[in-house]
Design a protein around this motif. Sequence first.
Motif, PDB file in Angstrom:
ATOM      1  N   VAL A  94      -0.655   4.691  -8.771  1.00 21.98           N
ATOM      2  CA  VAL A  94      -0.344   3.398  -9.394  1.00 21.98           C
ATOM      3  C   VAL A  94      -0.462   2.277  -8.365  1.00 21.98           C
ATOM      4  O   VAL A  94      -1.035   1.214  -8.648  1.00 21.98           O
ATOM      5  N   ALA A  95       0.069   2.499  -7.166  1.00 24.37           N
ATOM      6  CA  ALA A  95      -0.010   1.475  -6.125  1.00 24.37           C
ATOM      7  C   ALA A  95      -1.464   1.178  -5.754  1.00 24.37           C
ATOM      8  O   ALA A  95      -1.851   0.014  -5.584  1.00 24.37           O
ATOM      9  N   ALA A  96      -2.278   2.227  -5.622  1.00 26.98           N
ATOM     10  CA  ALA A  96      -3.693   2.027  -5.291  1.00 26.98           C
ATOM     11  C   ALA A  96      -4.420   1.290  -6.403  1.00 26.98           C
ATOM     12  O   ALA A  96      -5.249   0.405  -6.142  1.00 26.98           O
ATOM     13  N   GLY A  97      -4.138   1.651  -7.657  1.00 29.79           N
ATOM     14  CA  GLY A  97      -4.767   0.965  -8.780  1.00 29.79           C
ATOM     15  C   GLY A  97      -4.393  -0.507  -8.838  1.00 29.79           C
ATOM     16  O   GLY A  97      -5.248  -1.372  -9.097  1.00 29.79           O
ATOM     17  N   VAL A  98      -3.114  -0.816  -8.600  1.00 31.39           N
ATOM     18  CA  VAL A  98      -2.670  -2.205  -8.609  1.00 31.39           C
ATOM     19  C   VAL A  98      -3.337  -2.989  -7.478  1.00 31.39           C
ATOM     20  O   VAL A  98      -3.789  -4.125  -7.672  1.00 31.39           O
ATOM     21  N   TYR A  99      -3.428  -2.374  -6.309  1.00 26.67           N
ATOM     22  CA  TYR A  99      -4.058  -3.084  -5.186  1.00 26.67           C
ATOM     23  C   TYR A  99      -5.537  -3.359  -5.464  1.00 26.67           C
ATOM     24  O   TYR A  99      -6.018  -4.480  -5.245  1.00 26.67           O
ATOM     25  N   LEU A 100      -6.252  -2.352  -5.924  1.00 18.81           N
ATOM     26  CA  LEU A 100      -7.684  -2.538  -6.168  1.00 18.81           C
ATOM     27  C   LEU A 100      -7.950  -3.569  -7.259  1.00 18.81           C
ATOM     28  O   LEU A 100      -8.939  -4.309  -7.193  1.00 18.81           O
ATOM     29  N   GLU A 101      -7.081  -3.640  -8.243  1.00 19.40           N
ATOM     30  CA  GLU A 101      -7.317  -4.531  -9.372  1.00 19.40           C
ATOM     31  C   GLU A 101      -6.809  -5.948  -9.130  1.00 19.40           C
ATOM     32  O   GLU A 101      -7.421  -6.916  -9.589  1.00 19.40           O
ATOM     33  N   GLU A 102      -5.690  -6.091  -8.401  1.00 19.02           N
ATOM     34  CA  GLU A 102      -5.051  -7.395  -8.292  1.00 19.02           C
ATOM     35  C   GLU A 102      -5.118  -8.013  -6.902  1.00 19.02           C
ATOM     36  O   GLU A 102      -5.011  -9.231  -6.781  1.00 19.02           O
TER      37      GLU A 102
END
Length: 307
Positions: A94-102
């Motif tokens: 979840v943290a990686a997805g949030v970083y890559l997207e936002e």
Amino acid sequence: MNQKELAAIRGTIRSNRRLDIIFAVAGFIALLVGVMAFVTLFAQMVYTGWERLNPDFFMNFPSRRAANAGILSAWVGSLLVMLVTAVSAVPLGVAAGVYLEEYAPKNLITDIIEINVSNLAGVPSIVYGLLALGVFVYAFGFGQSILSAGLTLGLLILPVVIVATREALRSIPIHIREGAYGVGATRWQVVRDHLVPYSTPGIMTGVIIGMSRAIGETAPIITIGALTFIAFLPPMPISGTAPFVNFEWLWSGFTVMPIQMFNWTSRPEEAFQQNAAAAGLILVFMTLMMNGVAIWLRYRLRKSISW
């Protein structure tokens, strides 16, 4: 528009409608074949292994005698491995997805990372097992333990969680971001208070898919050295003395349900085949129960969202 052009348009519409009907029928047949195959296999497992489903089967350790064999060490090991998998993969994914997207800048390095994350979701599981054997078992010294197995399966489902998180964030209407920024919220406040809570149902979908795949995996677990015959349980995670948490179970030897089934199916005796069928039923039930809890949480979270 003359009559010839009008007839051509009508012919195109009729042709497209026929193609729609053909595609719908083909899709329904494909769905029916898949469902019937699953129902047939499940019915065969029920017919073969129903007699072995009793309390002793759940509470006995594996045995060389089929009538006395059970799945106690296997289902306990599966639950502990899934616990490590969820704890290691879900927050990181979840943290990686949030970083890559936002947060991540849109450049060549980010594009390469995104491509590799998408490709990793399709890598065969045995590759993760070989990677874990070299890294977790030997390089880090975790050995053939529950910790190594959980981290291996965590790596396996990590790309799925990352991709699901990014897709869930993209599905949030843009006016949610614009409204939050308009009243002076920082990027972290927007992510923490709006984006992550609103995207949680979509994230749960990725977690469901990933955990369902992980609980049935055998190849990476065998690669790192899971036991096929184990007659003991790991230490309890909860102890009766302070600090009341015991981490010794992370370093214990283990087995899981798919490996126990593989061990029984490799034996020629019919009684062991019945044990394997009964264990398969339990594994399906564990998967459905885990998915059911996640789907219920997703449903409750969706009801609480108001755009």
